[in-house]
Design a protein around this motif. Structure first.
Motif, short mmCIF file in Angstrom:
data_model
loop_
_atom_site.label_atom_id
_atom_site.label_comp_id
_atom_site.label_asym_id
_atom_site.label_seq_id
_atom_site.Cartn_x
_atom_site.Cartn_y
_atom_site.Cartn_z
N SER A 65 0.07 -3.90 7.60
CA SER A 65 0.43 -2.50 7.78
C SER A 65 -0.85 -1.69 7.95
CB SER A 65 1.20 -2.00 6.55
OG SER A 65 0.34 -1.92 5.42
N VAL A 66 -0.72 -0.40 8.23
CA VAL A 66 -1.90 0.43 8.41
C VAL A 66 -2.79 0.40 7.16
CG1 VAL A 66 -2.71 2.77 8.87
CG2 VAL A 66 -0.68 1.95 10.00
N VAL A 67 -2.16 0.56 6.00
CA VAL A 67 -2.91 0.53 4.74
C VAL A 67 -3.48 -0.86 4.50
CG1 VAL A 67 -2.75 0.81 2.24
CG2 VAL A 67 -1.57 2.42 3.76
N GLY A 68 -2.67 -1.88 4.72
CA GLY A 68 -3.13 -3.25 4.52
C GLY A 68 -4.24 -3.65 5.47
N THR A 69 -4.17 -3.20 6.71
CA THR A 69 -5.21 -3.50 7.69
C THR A 69 -6.54 -2.88 7.27
OG1 THR A 69 -3.78 -3.84 9.60
CG2 THR A 69 -5.98 -2.99 10.05
N MET A 70 -6.51 -1.67 6.76
CA MET A 70 -7.75 -1.05 6.29
C MET A 70 -8.36 -1.86 5.14
SD MET A 70 -8.39 1.45 8.28
CE MET A 70 -7.64 0.44 9.54
N ARG A 71 -7.50 -2.34 4.26
CA ARG A 71 -8.00 -3.15 3.15
C ARG A 71 -8.61 -4.45 3.65
NH1 ARG A 71 -5.72 -7.20 0.50
NH2 ARG A 71 -3.67 -6.79 1.42
N VAL A 72 -7.96 -5.08 4.64
CA VAL A 72 -8.49 -6.31 5.22
C VAL A 72 -9.85 -6.07 5.87
CG1 VAL A 72 -8.16 -8.01 7.08
CG2 VAL A 72 -6.26 -7.45 5.55
N LEU A 73 -9.96 -4.99 6.64
CA LEU A 73 -11.22 -4.70 7.33
C LEU A 73 -12.36 -4.43 6.35
CD1 LEU A 73 -9.96 -2.42 10.26
CD2 LEU A 73 -10.47 -4.86 10.32
N VAL A 74 -12.03 -3.79 5.24
CA VAL A 74 -13.06 -3.50 4.24
C VAL A 74 -13.48 -4.78 3.51
CG1 VAL A 74 -13.49 -2.35 2.02
CG2 VAL A 74 -12.42 -1.08 3.91
N ASP B 119 -14.33 -7.81 6.65
CA ASP B 119 -15.30 -7.52 7.70
C ASP B 119 -16.44 -6.63 7.24
OD1 ASP B 119 -14.05 -8.89 10.08
OD2 ASP B 119 -12.40 -7.62 9.47
N GLY B 120 -16.42 -6.24 5.98
CA GLY B 120 -17.54 -5.51 5.44
C GLY B 120 -17.60 -4.04 5.79
N LEU B 121 -16.48 -3.44 6.24
CA LEU B 121 -16.48 -2.01 6.53
C LEU B 121 -16.58 -1.22 5.23
CD1 LEU B 121 -15.39 -3.15 9.27
CD2 LEU B 121 -14.04 -1.07 9.44
N SER B 122 -17.06 0.00 5.32
CA SER B 122 -17.18 0.85 4.15
C SER B 122 -15.80 1.13 3.54
CB SER B 122 -17.84 2.17 4.52
OG SER B 122 -17.72 3.11 3.48
N PRO B 123 -15.68 1.12 2.20
CA PRO B 123 -14.39 1.43 1.57
C PRO B 123 -13.84 2.80 1.95
CG PRO B 123 -15.90 0.46 -0.03
CD PRO B 123 -16.70 0.72 1.22
N GLY B 124 -14.72 3.69 2.41
CA GLY B 124 -14.27 5.01 2.82
C GLY B 124 -13.27 4.98 3.96
N TRP B 125 -13.28 3.91 4.76
CA TRP B 125 -12.34 3.82 5.88
C TRP B 125 -10.90 3.65 5.41
CZ3 TRP B 125 -13.86 5.66 10.21
CH2 TRP B 125 -15.16 5.50 10.66
N VAL C 178 -9.34 5.58 3.75
CA VAL C 178 -8.72 6.91 3.85
C VAL C 178 -7.82 6.98 5.07
CG1 VAL C 178 -9.20 9.37 4.21
CG2 VAL C 178 -10.58 8.05 2.61
N PHE C 179 -8.19 6.26 6.14
CA PHE C 179 -7.36 6.31 7.36
C PHE C 179 -5.95 5.84 7.08
CE2 PHE C 179 -5.45 4.17 10.99
CZ PHE C 179 -5.40 5.23 11.89
N GLY C 180 -5.79 4.80 6.27
CA GLY C 180 -4.45 4.29 5.97
C GLY C 180 -3.57 5.35 5.35
N ALA C 181 -4.09 6.05 4.34
CA ALA C 181 -3.33 7.11 3.68
C ALA C 181 -3.05 8.26 4.65
CB ALA C 181 -4.08 7.61 2.45
N LEU C 182 -4.06 8.61 5.47
CA LEU C 182 -3.90 9.69 6.44
C LEU C 182 -2.79 9.35 7.44
CD1 LEU C 182 -5.03 12.36 7.75
CD2 LEU C 182 -6.46 10.87 9.15
N ALA C 183 -2.80 8.11 7.96
CA ALA C 183 -1.83 7.71 8.98
C ALA C 183 -0.42 7.70 8.43
CB ALA C 183 -2.20 6.33 9.53
N ILE C 184 -0.23 7.15 7.23
CA ILE C 184 1.11 7.09 6.64
C ILE C 184 1.64 8.49 6.36
CG2 ILE C 184 2.42 6.40 4.59
CD1 ILE C 184 1.89 4.10 6.47
N THR C 185 0.80 9.36 5.81
CA THR C 185 1.21 10.73 5.51
C THR C 185 1.56 11.49 6.79
OG1 THR C 185 -0.25 10.75 3.59
CG2 THR C 185 0.55 12.88 4.39
N CYS C 186 0.70 11.34 7.79
CA CYS C 186 0.94 12.02 9.07
C CYS C 186 2.24 11.53 9.71
CB CYS C 186 -0.24 11.76 10.00
SG CYS C 186 -0.06 12.50 11.64
#
Length: 461
Positions: free
Chosen positions: A78-87, A90-96, A98-106
């Protein structure tokens, strides 16, 4: 690395690439491509708007949609799960995250008012099928539209019906529900649209519509027209809301992200253009005004259908087409939310689907009342450009002008800067050649720059 997400145990995949493409086209080529494109083109220069729209679709929207889909394909959740996987992987910053929460809320907020507007399509289909377009006058059409907006119970009833249908489909799952319904309704929508086009060619002023949509009047070029055309091309694809990210997470290994994106974008542009060529002949054939704005479909066209041979039948078909477009879009949009809940809440999918639909429908009360009982309620009275906005207009502004552009900007930055180059190239299935380099340049520089310009232009207007 792509295969890690794709082969996750128990992960759902589309039954075939064909059904995935049909579902994606059905979701993306929604009522915005028939209703909104038509009234924006009518009010903003016709052929000039069309040209700018297709330029934006090619230069901005396609690279941005490729970015969102590659993130979903690579993350496989899911959007939230994908952000967690990427962090985590793949070593992305945990700050990313936020996109999951933003997308679901929007997505949740957008669904609350989008579902109400989609309910209008159902209501007008019933009106047309019951003879409501027979010899209707301009005054009668305006009264019917005003009467619909003044009746909160009617709007709640039709949006509730759409909510029930959406929950039923989403509750049965991706394979048994979403792709089966889309697999039937999307081709049927195209057949109805082509039938409406043939009807307009025979019974209306098709040459006038073609001149209007294909003649470019550069004297009408203004920053506002450019912003509207670019906004329609970019945001009608839903980039930044996580919808196509979720759909891409279900892609099988045989599916190509670039091919899928180009097919979906082409289909979206095709539907918008055919819709214009179906609607404007009716407008010009009966000496009506193309600059009606959002009321073009609800106020102007019923008058034309009321005067034309077989107009009641084809008028009903137009709103049946829009109703099908509404359902094929709402089931995919709501899947974005339900996919997240399935991953994080221990409850059966049907329960989550119906609970989500009820919550969305409940928030939709705000939009419904904004057209009648709360039409004079201004929550931010005295706050600059928000002083006269109704609660619905505030929700629309929040999502359309802040949350979705911000989400689209984050998607572009993630795919272009944060995600390793090799991962992006592998997930897209491209060689390290001109095509990949052009896409990467666009998503790193061009797309973010255009989003920022559009956002600033909207905020300053």
């Amino acid at each position: 690395m792509t295969a890690i997400a794709a082969s996750a145990p128990g992960r759902t995949h589309w039954s075939s690439n064909l059904l995935f493409m049909i579902t994606a086209i059905g979701a993306e080529a929604g009522i915005a491509n028939v209703w909104k494109f038509s009234y924006l083109a009518g009010a903003n220069g016709g052929g000039l708007f069309v040209l700018l729209y297709f330029v934006a679709l090619t230069v901005i929207a396609i690279p941005a949609l490729m970015a969102e889909m590659l993130l979903g394909r690579h993350g496989g959740r899911s959007v939230v799960g994908t952000m967690r996987v990427l962090v985590e992987r793949d070593g992305l910053s945990p700050g990313w995250k936020v996109f999951g929460a933003l997308a679901i809320t929007c997505t949740f907020i957008v669904m609350s008012y989008y579902q109400v507007i989609c309910g209008w399509m159902l209501q007008y289909f019933v009106l047309g099928a019951s003879g409501g377009f027979h010899r209707i006058t301009s005054a009668g059409a305006a009264a019917a539209y005003a009467g619909m907006l003044a009746n909160p119970w009617g709007m709640l009833g039709y949006s509730g019906l759409l909510a029930l249908m959406t929950a039923t489909v989403v509750g049965t799952g991706v394979n048994k529900g979403i792709e089966r319904v889309s697999g039937v309704l999307t081709p049927l929508r195209f057949l109805i649209l082509l039938g409406l086009l043939a009807y307009s060619v025979v019974f209306a002023d098709f040459p006038a519509a073609a001149r209007f949509l294909f003649t470019i009047d550069w004297s009408k070029l203004t920053p506002t027209v450019v912003v509207l055309a670019f906004g329609q091309a970019f945001f009608s694809l839903g980039v930044g809301g996580g919808v196509m990210m979720t759909m891409a997470a279900y892609m099988g290994p045989e599916s190509s992200v670039p091919k899928s994106v180009f097919t979906v974008a082409f289909a979206q542009g095709f539907v918008a253009l055919i819709a214009g060529l179906s609607i404007f002949p009716l407008v010009f054939g009966y000496h009506l005004q193309p600059t009606q704005g959002p009321g073009l479909v609800f106020v102007t066209l019923p008058v034309a259908f009321g005067q034309m041979p077989y107009g009641e039948l084809f008028g009903s078909l137009l709103f049946l087409l829009l109703s099908f477009a509404a359902l094929t879009a709402t089931i995919v949009i709501q899947e974005t939310i339900v996919a997240f809940l399935v991953e994080y809440v221990r409850a059966p999918r049907p329960v989550l689907a119906f609970a989500t639909s009820f919550a969305i429908w409940s928030l939709g009360v705000v939009t419904v009342l904004s057209f009648n009982a709360w039409r004079d309620v201004h929550l931010l009275a005295g706050v600059g450009p928000f002083a006269t906005k109704t609660p619905f207009e505030l929700l629309d502004y929040l999502t359309s002008n802040i949350m979705m552009p911000l989400g689209g900007l984050m998607v572009a930055l993630m795919a272009g800067w944060a995600l390793p180059r090799a991962v992006a190239r592998e997930t897209l299935g491209l060689k390290d050649g001109p095509a990949f380099k052009v896409w990467r340049f666009a998503v790193r520089y061009v797309v973010p720059a255009v989003i920022v310009v559009v956002m600033v232009s909207i905020w300053r207007s």
